[in-house]
Design an enzyme around this catalytic site. Sequence first.
Site, PDB file in Angstrom:
ATOM      1  N   ASN A   1       0.898  -1.113  -0.177  1.00  0.00           N
ATOM      2  CA  ASN A   1       0.004   0.109   0.034  1.00  0.00           C
ATOM      3  C   ASN A   1       0.760   1.243  -0.192  1.00  0.00           C
ATOM      4  O   ASN A   1       1.922   1.063   0.424  1.00  0.00           O
ATOM      5  CB  ASN A   1      -1.142   0.074   1.255  1.00  0.00           C
ATOM      6  CG  ASN A   1      -0.390  -0.718   2.359  1.00  0.00           C
ATOM      7  OD1 ASN A   1       0.425  -0.218   3.220  1.00  0.00           O
ATOM      8  ND2 ASN A   1      -0.631  -1.940   2.513  1.00  0.00           N
TER       9      ASN A   1
ATOM     10  N   GLU B   1      -3.654  -1.695   5.987  1.00  0.00           N
ATOM     11  CA  GLU B   1      -2.565  -1.100   6.919  1.00  0.00           C
ATOM     12  C   GLU B   1      -2.720   0.399   7.329  1.00  0.00           C
ATOM     13  O   GLU B   1      -1.642   1.117   7.559  1.00  0.00           O
ATOM     14  CB  GLU B   1      -1.094  -1.327   6.407  1.00  0.00           C
ATOM     15  CG  GLU B   1      -0.740  -2.793   6.227  1.00  0.00           C
ATOM     16  CD  GLU B   1      -0.637  -3.456   7.385  1.00  0.00           C
ATOM     17  OE1 GLU B   1      -0.864  -2.954   8.601  1.00  0.00           O
ATOM     18  OE2 GLU B   1      -0.327  -4.916   7.372  1.00  0.00           O
TER      19      GLU B   1
END
Length: 222
Positions: free
Chosen positions: A37, A83
Site C-alpha cells: 500500500n 494497513e
Amino acid sequence: MTNTSGDDATGRDAREAVKRYGREMLEKGLTKATGGNVSRRTGPEGFAISPSGVPYPEIEPEDVPILDLDGDVVHDGKKPSNEVDMHRLVYAARDDVGGIVHTHSPYASTFASLNDPIRPSHYLIAFIGDKVPVAEYVTYGTEALGRKAVAALGEEYNACLLANHGVLAVGDTLGSALETAEMVEYCARIHYQARAIGEPELLPDEEVDHLREKFADYGEER
Ligand SMILES: [Zn+2]
C-alpha cells in the site's frame, strides 16, 4: 503537531500520487496484485491512502480516501488499505514524512523472515541509515504493528523491515518513499548474494556517517 519538513500535497495531488506511485510500485516488481500500500500526506493532519483490494492499475483518484490522523475519513473513497493505522501512526510520529510505501518485495522480505537487519554491505544503504532495522513481528493490519514500525524507524531511519512480513519505506514525498523502497530491495538483494558466496565486507560506521551527509545534500537538490 506542525509539519516542519515533510512536503504537503493538496488532496487532489495526493490522490493522483497514490494512483501513480501505486502503479509504479507494481511495475517495478516491488509487490504483486493488490499487495502492499502507498500513501501521501495532505497536510499536518491528513493523508490519502490506497484503497483496499483494488488492483493498482484500476485505482482512480476518486477511489482514494483521505483520512485525518485519528483515522477518520475526511474525503470518501473506497475502503482504506488494511494497513491504514501503520501509515497514520508514522505520519503522527514523523513530521518529516510526506509519503509512505509498504511492499512485500522478495529479497527484503527474506531478511524480514530471518528477523535479520540488512547490514551496510553496499553504500546505497546510507539512504536508509546505517542498516535497515527490523520491527518486531505483529499481525498485519493492526495498530500494534504500526507502533512497532514507528519504534523501529525512530527519528532517523527512512525504512524498516516488518518481521515475517515485508518493508516500510518513508520519504518527504511519495516518489522519494518509493525510491527508498527500491533501494531497500536492491541492498537486500546485494547483501543476500554476497552472503551466498562469501562474507560481505561491511562499511565502517564513519564511512556510513559520511555517506549520510552526502546523501542529505543530494536530497535537497532533488
Ligand atoms: Zn503487508
